[in-house]
Design a protein around this motif. Structure first.
Motif, PDB file in Angstrom:
ATOM      1  N   ALA B  57       0.819  -1.226   0.000  1.00 38.57           N
ATOM      2  CA  ALA B  57       0.000   0.000   0.000  1.00 38.57           C
ATOM      3  C   ALA B  57       0.851   1.275   0.000  1.00 38.57           C
ATOM      4  CB  ALA B  57      -0.933  -0.001   1.211  1.00 38.57           C
ATOM      5  N   GLU B  58       1.940   1.245   0.746  1.00 33.70           N
ATOM      6  CA  GLU B  58       2.776   2.447   0.891  1.00 33.70           C
ATOM      7  C   GLU B  58       3.403   2.915  -0.419  1.00 33.70           C
ATOM      8  OE1 GLU B  58       7.002   0.939   2.477  1.00 33.70           O
ATOM      9  OE2 GLU B  58       5.369  -0.302   3.209  1.00 33.70           O
ATOM     10  N   HIS B  59       3.385   2.064  -1.452  1.00 38.81           N
ATOM     11  CA  HIS B  59       4.027   2.426  -2.719  1.00 38.81           C
ATOM     12  C   HIS B  59       3.064   3.033  -3.734  1.00 38.81           C
ATOM     13  CE1 HIS B  59       7.512   0.452  -1.088  1.00 38.81           C
ATOM     14  NE2 HIS B  59       6.876  -0.695  -0.978  1.00 38.81           N
ATOM     15  N   ALA B  60       1.825   3.259  -3.329  1.00 37.31           N
ATOM     16  CA  ALA B  60       0.863   3.899  -4.246  1.00 37.31           C
ATOM     17  C   ALA B  60       1.331   5.307  -4.584  1.00 37.31           C
ATOM     18  CB  ALA B  60      -0.524   3.942  -3.609  1.00 37.31           C
ATOM     19  N   ALA B  61       1.147   5.684  -5.860  1.00 43.89           N
ATOM     20  CA  ALA B  61       1.594   6.998  -6.336  1.00 43.89           C
ATOM     21  C   ALA B  61       0.791   8.126  -5.698  1.00 43.89           C
ATOM     22  CB  ALA B  61       1.461   7.073  -7.853  1.00 43.89           C
ATOM     23  N   ALA B  62      -0.494   7.863  -5.448  1.00 40.39           N
ATOM     24  CA  ALA B  62      -1.372   8.889  -4.878  1.00 40.39           C
ATOM     25  C   ALA B  62      -1.968   8.371  -3.578  1.00 40.39           C
ATOM     26  CB  ALA B  62      -2.481   9.207  -5.872  1.00 40.39           C
ATOM     27  N   ASP B  63      -2.650   9.241  -2.844  1.00 35.88           N
ATOM     28  CA  ASP B  63      -3.373   8.799  -1.650  1.00 35.88           C
ATOM     29  C   ASP B  63      -4.463   7.815  -2.053  1.00 35.88           C
ATOM     30  OD1 ASP B  63      -2.099  10.013   0.386  1.00 35.88           O
ATOM     31  OD2 ASP B  63      -3.606  11.553   0.766  1.00 35.88           O
ATOM     32  N   VAL B  64      -4.431   6.622  -1.480  1.00 38.07           N
ATOM     33  CA  VAL B  64      -5.480   5.656  -1.793  1.00 38.07           C
ATOM     34  C   VAL B  64      -6.147   5.181  -0.513  1.00 38.07           C
ATOM     35  CG1 VAL B  64      -4.391   4.817  -3.927  1.00 38.07           C
ATOM     36  CG2 VAL B  64      -3.904   3.660  -1.745  1.00 38.07           C
ATOM     37  N   ASP B  65      -7.396   4.709  -0.643  1.00 40.74           N
ATOM     38  CA  ASP B  65      -8.080   4.029   0.447  1.00 40.74           C
ATOM     39  C   ASP B  65      -7.835   2.540   0.210  1.00 40.74           C
ATOM     40  OD1 ASP B  65      -9.849   2.621   2.033  1.00 40.74           O
ATOM     41  OD2 ASP B  65     -11.522   4.012   1.727  1.00 40.74           O
ATOM     42  N   ILE B  66      -6.879   1.984   0.944  1.00 40.65           N
ATOM     43  CA  ILE B  66      -6.417   0.620   0.642  1.00 40.65           C
ATOM     44  C   ILE B  66      -7.538  -0.402   0.843  1.00 40.65           C
ATOM     45  CG2 ILE B  66      -5.461  -0.045   2.890  1.00 40.65           C
ATOM     46  CD1 ILE B  66      -3.896  -0.590  -0.625  1.00 40.65           C
ATOM     47  N   ASN B  67      -8.493  -0.093   1.714  1.00 41.42           N
ATOM     48  CA  ASN B  67      -9.608  -1.024   1.920  1.00 41.42           C
ATOM     49  C   ASN B  67     -10.491  -1.115   0.671  1.00 41.42           C
ATOM     50  OD1 ASN B  67      -8.970  -1.711   4.654  1.00 41.42           O
ATOM     51  ND2 ASN B  67      -9.657   0.341   5.211  1.00 41.42           N
ATOM     52  N   ARG B  68     -10.691   0.015   0.017  1.00 38.00           N
ATOM     53  CA  ARG B  68     -11.435   0.000  -1.254  1.00 38.00           C
ATOM     54  C   ARG B  68     -10.631  -0.723  -2.334  1.00 38.00           C
ATOM     55  NH1 ARG B  68     -12.826   3.923  -4.241  1.00 38.00           N
ATOM     56  NH2 ARG B  68     -14.973   3.295  -4.702  1.00 38.00           N
ATOM     57  N   VAL B  69      -9.320  -0.502  -2.349  1.00 38.12           N
ATOM     58  CA  VAL B  69      -8.460  -1.170  -3.336  1.00 38.12           C
ATOM     59  C   VAL B  69      -8.561  -2.690  -3.162  1.00 38.12           C
ATOM     60  CG1 VAL B  69      -6.075  -1.536  -4.101  1.00 38.12           C
ATOM     61  CG2 VAL B  69      -6.853   0.777  -3.526  1.00 38.12           C
ATOM     62  N   ILE B  70      -8.514  -3.150  -1.929  1.00 38.19           N
ATOM     63  CA  ILE B  70      -8.605  -4.594  -1.663  1.00 38.19           C
ATOM     64  C   ILE B  70      -9.954  -5.134  -2.137  1.00 38.19           C
ATOM     65  CG2 ILE B  70      -8.789  -6.316   0.207  1.00 38.19           C
ATOM     66  CD1 ILE B  70      -6.589  -4.679   1.695  1.00 38.19           C
ATOM     67  N   LYS B  71     -11.030  -4.435  -1.836  1.00 36.88           N
ATOM     68  CA  LYS B  71     -12.354  -4.887  -2.281  1.00 36.88           C
ATOM     69  C   LYS B  71     -12.437  -4.940  -3.807  1.00 36.88           C
ATOM     70  CE  LYS B  71     -15.065  -3.502   1.756  1.00 36.88           C
ATOM     71  NZ  LYS B  71     -15.904  -2.460   2.350  1.00 36.88           N
ATOM     72  N   MET B  72     -11.913  -3.909  -4.466  1.00 34.21           N
ATOM     73  CA  MET B  72     -11.868  -3.912  -5.936  1.00 34.21           C
ATOM     74  C   MET B  72     -11.149  -5.140  -6.468  1.00 34.21           C
ATOM     75  SD  MET B  72     -10.698  -0.272  -7.426  1.00 34.21           S
ATOM     76  CE  MET B  72     -11.735   1.112  -7.007  1.00 34.21           C
ATOM     77  N   LEU B  73     -10.026  -5.467  -5.848  1.00 34.66           N
ATOM     78  CA  LEU B  73      -9.227  -6.585  -6.345  1.00 34.66           C
ATOM     79  C   LEU B  73      -9.912  -7.926  -6.068  1.00 34.66           C
ATOM     80  CD1 LEU B  73      -5.659  -5.254  -5.517  1.00 34.66           C
ATOM     81  CD2 LEU B  73      -6.690  -5.537  -7.783  1.00 34.66           C
TER      82      LEU B  73
END
Ligand SMILES: [Ca+2]
Lengths: 199, 199
Positions: B57-73
């Motif tokens: 998560a820490e390597h995302a280029a922009a501010d992300v909501d990692i919980n949403r990213v996980i759900k998307m994936l």
């Protein structure tokens, strides 16, 4: 873009972990796919129950942080890379299993940078202890998925382990009901019906 | 506990979805496991990259909501149950693929209760559109995992599709770099090195 040496070492550690956990895709469980075509592995099982959590969050018995539950479920079986899956109807020595799993957690999560390693081990131990609402709900989903697979595939591990409804109620039902009573109320008559027809 | 009829119908719909998505475990990808023993399926792949998100998560280029990213994936590949996997180095007709995937999303997410169906389709479409920071990062992880598998297994889909480093840089590198520039900086020299030694 060039990485500073420190940054590269950090990513190397994270990738060592992410490559090592690939082996969870080769750990085979007692449960089959819904179509009965083959046994499920613990990697795809982990995906499936993370999706169970995302879909069934509203049925948790207590207030849960579903994002923490999902993270727990993504991690919950990784120790099986070293210790193997322990089928719920099997007769393993529980304290030997726990010692093996704890060593596995230290080795595998230990591949990560120190503070991340600590974070993941702590989350996994919370799941194992099954005391917080998040862990109780995560455990109930881990118990709720196999009977759904067995009903779909025509019996699955119930036939293989020759279990009775009473055993399921004691080992599976009690844990599903603790974290998600509505899900046990939903599936219990279906399981009873399967046993009435097939046993 | 007895479920009211409405509650039972809601769980039935959710379980119809969770049983249907079991089929994602039988959709086979171009990439193999790290040990090269077999091809990866899209179910276990989805677990693996959700764990990539949690770890990187820490390597995302922009501010992300990692919980949403996980759900998307967790959701991102479910449409493949109807449309199959589209290998990144293949030559599929993109607009035909998109139409097929959209129909698949309506069918499969449509098994859920209406408002949940809407929520999951919306999240999947956000991923596909790859415009929000969360979706851009999710896409970059989806592109970043296969080269790691290929490096581990000794070439994998690079050999099978006979691709050049330039093709990888264009189709994979650009997308990894967009969402996670440090991850592309990490892996680019490793891929170049593989091509220098093997091609
Ligand atoms: Ca397990």
């Amino acid at each position: 873009m060039k990485l500073p040496p420190q940054g590269a070492a950090r990513i190397e550690a994270q990738m060592a972990f992410l490559c090592e956990v690939d082996r969870l895709k080769s750990v085979v469980r007692a449960t089959t796919l819904c179509d009965g075509s083959r046994r499920e592995n613990s990697g795809e099982h982990s995906w499936h129950i993370a999706l169970y959590a995302m879909t069934l969050a509203e049925h948790a018995a207590a207030d849960v942080d579903i994002n923490r539950v999902i993270k727990m479920l993504l991690l919950h079986d990784i120790v099986e890379i070293d210790s193997g899956d322990n089928p719920i109807f099997g007769a393993a020595d529980q304290s030997a299993v726990e010692a093996k799993e704890d060593a596995a957690a230290l080795r595998i999560f230990g591949l990560l940078p120190a503070e991340q390693s600590h974070e993941f081990i702590t989350l996994w131990r919370e799941f194992e202890a099954a005391k917080t609402p998040d862990a109780v709900f995560a455990k109930s989903l881990d118990r709720f998925q196999p009977p759904n697979q067995n009903l779909a595939s025509g019996g699955g591990s119930w036939i293989e382990y020759d279990v009775s409804f009473e055993t399921i109620e004691a080992r599976v039902g009690s844990k599903v009901a603790r974290g998600a009573p509505r899900l046990w109320a939903y599936i219990k008559p279906k399981i009873q019906n399967w046993f009435a027809q097939n046993r």
